[in-house]
Structures are given as C-alpha cells and as structure tokens.
Design a protein around this motif. Structure first.
Motif, short mmCIF file in Angstrom:
data_model
loop_
_atom_site.label_atom_id
_atom_site.label_comp_id
_atom_site.label_asym_id
_atom_site.label_seq_id
_atom_site.Cartn_x
_atom_site.Cartn_y
_atom_site.Cartn_z
N ARG A 153 80.81 63.05 36.03
CA ARG A 153 81.07 61.84 36.81
C ARG A 153 80.38 60.63 36.16
N ARG A 154 79.13 60.83 35.75
CA ARG A 154 78.38 59.72 35.14
C ARG A 154 78.99 59.30 33.80
N ARG A 155 79.40 60.28 32.98
CA ARG A 155 79.99 59.97 31.68
C ARG A 155 81.31 59.21 31.84
N LEU A 156 82.11 59.61 32.84
CA LEU A 156 83.38 58.92 33.08
C LEU A 156 83.13 57.49 33.58
N GLU A 157 82.11 57.34 34.42
CA GLU A 157 81.75 55.99 34.90
C GLU A 157 81.35 55.10 33.73
N ASP A 158 80.62 55.67 32.78
CA ASP A 158 80.21 54.91 31.59
C ASP A 158 81.42 54.45 30.78
N GLU A 159 82.52 55.22 30.87
CA GLU A 159 83.74 54.87 30.14
C GLU A 159 84.70 54.05 31.01
N GLY A 160 84.22 53.65 32.20
CA GLY A 160 85.01 52.78 33.05
C GLY A 160 86.14 53.46 33.80
N THR A 161 86.00 54.76 34.05
CA THR A 161 87.04 55.47 34.80
C THR A 161 86.40 56.51 35.70
N SER A 162 87.23 57.33 36.34
CA SER A 162 86.74 58.39 37.22
C SER A 162 87.68 59.58 37.13
N PHE A 163 87.21 60.71 37.62
CA PHE A 163 88.03 61.92 37.59
C PHE A 163 89.30 61.73 38.42
N VAL A 164 89.16 61.14 39.61
CA VAL A 164 90.32 60.91 40.48
C VAL A 164 91.33 59.99 39.79
N ALA A 165 90.84 58.96 39.10
CA ALA A 165 91.74 58.02 38.41
C ALA A 165 92.51 58.72 37.30
N ILE A 166 91.84 59.63 36.59
CA ILE A 166 92.52 60.34 35.51
C ILE A 166 93.57 61.29 36.07
N VAL A 167 93.23 62.02 37.12
CA VAL A 167 94.22 62.91 37.75
C VAL A 167 95.42 62.11 38.23
N ASP A 168 95.16 60.98 38.87
CA ASP A 168 96.26 60.12 39.34
C ASP A 168 97.11 59.64 38.17
N ASP A 169 96.46 59.27 37.06
CA ASP A 169 97.20 58.76 35.91
C ASP A 169 98.08 59.86 35.32
N VAL A 170 97.54 61.07 35.21
CA VAL A 170 98.34 62.19 34.69
C VAL A 170 99.52 62.46 35.61
N ARG A 171 99.26 62.50 36.91
CA ARG A 171 100.34 62.76 37.88
C ARG A 171 101.39 61.66 37.83
N CYS A 172 100.94 60.41 37.74
CA CYS A 172 101.87 59.28 37.67
C CYS A 172 102.73 59.36 36.41
N SER A 173 102.11 59.65 35.27
CA SER A 173 102.85 59.75 34.01
C SER A 173 103.88 60.86 34.08
N LEU A 174 103.48 62.02 34.58
CA LEU A 174 104.41 63.15 34.68
C LEU A 174 105.53 62.85 35.68
N ALA A 225 102.22 58.31 47.30
CA ALA A 225 101.38 58.18 46.10
C ALA A 225 102.15 57.45 45.00
N LEU A 226 103.43 57.77 44.84
CA LEU A 226 104.25 57.13 43.82
C LEU A 226 104.34 55.62 44.07
N LYS A 227 104.48 55.26 45.35
CA LYS A 227 104.56 53.84 45.70
C LYS A 227 103.24 53.15 45.36
N ARG A 228 102.14 53.87 45.62
CA ARG A 228 100.82 53.30 45.34
C ARG A 228 100.61 53.14 43.82
N TRP A 229 101.08 54.13 43.05
CA TRP A 229 100.88 54.10 41.60
C TRP A 229 101.75 53.06 40.91
N THR A 230 103.02 52.98 41.33
CA THR A 230 104.01 52.21 40.56
C THR A 230 104.62 51.05 41.33
N GLY A 231 104.44 51.04 42.65
CA GLY A 231 105.09 50.02 43.46
C GLY A 231 106.56 50.31 43.71
N MET A 232 107.02 51.49 43.30
CA MET A 232 108.42 51.86 43.45
C MET A 232 108.57 53.25 44.06
#
Length: 344
Positions: free
Chosen positions: A276-297, A327-334
């Motif tokens: 969690r701390r390492r991801l915060e240092d890189e300006g992201t979070s575990f939840v954000a990465i999971v959401d990004d992967v799900r959104c991309s897929l 969730a899709l609406k939240r990620w993409t607005g569509m």
C-alpha cells in the motif's frame, strides 16, 4: 521494426524460462539450488504462476549453468521445450493469429512481454523473411553467455513457429556472427537447417512462401481479443514500471480472477502494508489498479466481442450486472451500449 527491452531489473515475467532451464540442468545432475544461486529466486517459486522474475535473474541462472559445466546442448534443449503455451497472453495471441506473416510481425511487436534476453527484428524481402538479432553482442557480459542466449533464442524461434503452424517448419538457414564452436554439429540438429558461422550478423532466414499460410489455431475473434490485450500491456508504461507495474502483471496473469491485496502482496514478497505504501509513493492504489484493469478489459470486451453485458460482468468478477453497469458509468461516463458504438 524492433522491440525495446525492458529494464533488466524489472520483475514483470513469470518464471517459466527459469523453470525450464532448472529442469534441464537437474536432468544433468545439477541441483536446483546450485542453478539458482545468487539469482534471488527460490526453488519452490519457479512453478508459482504468481511469482514475478526479471530478465536479469534469468541471465544469472544461465551464467550459473555455464559455470557449472552444463552440456553444450542445454540452451537448445531449453529452447525446444519453451512452447508458446508457456507465455500466457503473448503466446496465445501468436497462436491464434490469422497468418504466419501476422505471427512474425506480432512476435516482434509483443516481444517485450516474453522475458526478452535479446532484441529481435523481422524484415520481409520478396523471396525471404529474416529474423535479425542486432544487439547480440552487447546484451550479455561474456562470450559464453551471449552464445548460450543466442542458441536458446534461435531454438525458441524454431519451436514457436512449429507451435503456430502445427507442423515442422524449419528455417532455410541460420547465420551466426562468431566462429563455429566445438559443438557446432548440435546447431543443425536442433534448428533443422544449414548453419553458417563467421557471418556479418546473427540471422534466421525463412522462405517467404510460408507467410500466407494459416496457423492451426487461427481464430479471428480470439486473435482480436488477445491482440487488444497485448496492445494495452505494451502501450501502457504503468504495466512495466515500478511496483504498480508488478501489480498489473499479477492481475493480468489470469484476467477475470482478481486476487485481493493480501494475495498480490504475498506474490510480490511484501506485506500488504508495504504494498500500500509503495503504491502511494507511485501515486496510485491497489483499488485504482484493479479498477483500471477491469475498465480496460470491459472496454475491450464490449468493443471487440459480441458477449452479453451480463457475461462480461461475470468475467470481470461482478456478481450483479447492475453493479457492473454502475461501475462502467463511473469509469467511463458511458453505459455498455454507448461504449460498443464508440469507434476503435
């Protein structure tokens, strides 16, 4: 067209190459612990699909093999065992492509996903197609290691084309930019073609007549889906940079299965707090990465397949399709329908 190597210390690759080499050395009486010495890779992790290793670590195991007096046939045997099915998304994208020309082209494009020890280039001429290895003599610190990596790389190419074509499909010739070694007779045995040494550069030649042939597992929908996924993995720097990149690789190992932070942290050999701390240092979070992967897929499946929204929701781990739509609406607005109608 060439592929750029990832940084040598990036832990973004499954340990399938290390496992194959350790197996071959073990058959020669070399203990796995000795093969892995100094690599930072534990014996019990080489068959762990969630483990992540680097090109540098694989190079250390190769160097150990040489220092331990392995058989001259070792890199050839390893290359002949590294079938495309071991390469995850990359391997299946190549096996499902629609022509052998596409296979060669995509092999270069997606090469950074394949624990690359050498840069590869593919050039098509009127009567032939040629793999070239332009950095063959700058990518390894010793002559023995350079030759070891080239011998394995050439044999992998022969193995992979056979996997794709569904039959033996040997090169026309193989060229090596160094003098013939004492074990030169082994080259033709594994590569299945005449081999020439003291050549201007390292090359593998194929007859252009094979390029229109159709791979045995060619499938338009599967090829589109997997190539889109590989494009995203290649195109997004975050998939190969820092701890966030390592998290992306773990999550993409089996799209549709989304392990929790504890499981991912364990795969990366750290506590969830450290992750969690390492991801915060890189300006992201575990939840954000999971959401990004799900959104991309989700975007990929909606644009490139005819799967229903409910099926896509299930693939992405949503128990309720309504939650997926929100969730899709939240990620993409569509919504799903709007995304399907979006170009490209």
């Amino acid at each position: 067209m060439s592929s750029r190597l990832p940084l040598q210390n990036e832990r973004i690759h499954a340990p399938y190459k290390i496992a194959a080499l350790v197996e071959v050395l073990s058959e020669q009486g070399i203990a796995p612990e000795d093969s892995l010495k100094g690599s930072g890779v534990d014996v019990e992790r080489i068959y762990d699909a969630s483990a992540l290793t680097s090109v540098r670590q694989y190079g250390i195991v190769c160097r150990n093999a040489i220092l331990l007096g392995c058989s001259p046939a070792t890199p050839f045997i390893v290359g002949s065992r590294l079938h495309l099915s071991a390469y995850g998304m990359y391997g299946y994208a190549l096996m499902s492509c629609l022509s052998l020309r596409d296979y060669f082209r995509l092999g270069v494009k997606y090469h950074p996903l394949a624990t690359p020890t050498l840069t590869i280039e593919w050039t098509e001429y009127p009567d032939k197609g040629v793999w070239t290895f332009p950095d063959a003599f700058i990518s390894a610190p010793s002559r023995e290691l350079r030759e070891f990596l080239l011998e394995q790389q050439f044999t992998q190419h022969v193995t992979h084309l056979q996997d794709v074509a569904g039959r033996t499909c040997p090169p026309v010739k193989a060229c090596f930019a160094y003098p013939a070694p004492a074990h030169a007779d082994i080259y033709a045995e594994y590569l299945g073609c005449p081999c020439y040494f003291d050549e201007p550069q390292c090359e593998l030649h194929y007859d252009s007549g094979i390029l229109e042939q159709k791979p045995q597992l060619a499938h338009r929908l599967t090829a589109t889906l997997l190539q889109e996924t590989c494009d995203r993995l290649i195109g997004q720097a975050k998939t190969s940079v820092g701890v966030s990149g390592e998290v992306y690789q773990v999550l993409m190992r089996k799209p549709g299965e989304f392990p929790g932070m504890e499981v991912v942290a364990e795969a990366l050999k750290m506590t969830s707090r450290t992750l969690r701390r390492r991801l915060e240092d890189e300006g992201t979070s575990f939840v954000a990465i999971v959401d990004d992967v799900r959104c991309s897929l989700a975007t990929e499946y909606l644009k490139t397949t005819k799967m229903s929204t409910d099926d896509i929701a299930m693939l992405l781990g949503f128990s309720d399709p309504a939650n997926f739509r929100r969730a899709l609406k939240r990620w993409t607005g569509m919504g799903p329908g709007e995304l399907r109608r979006q170009p490209g």
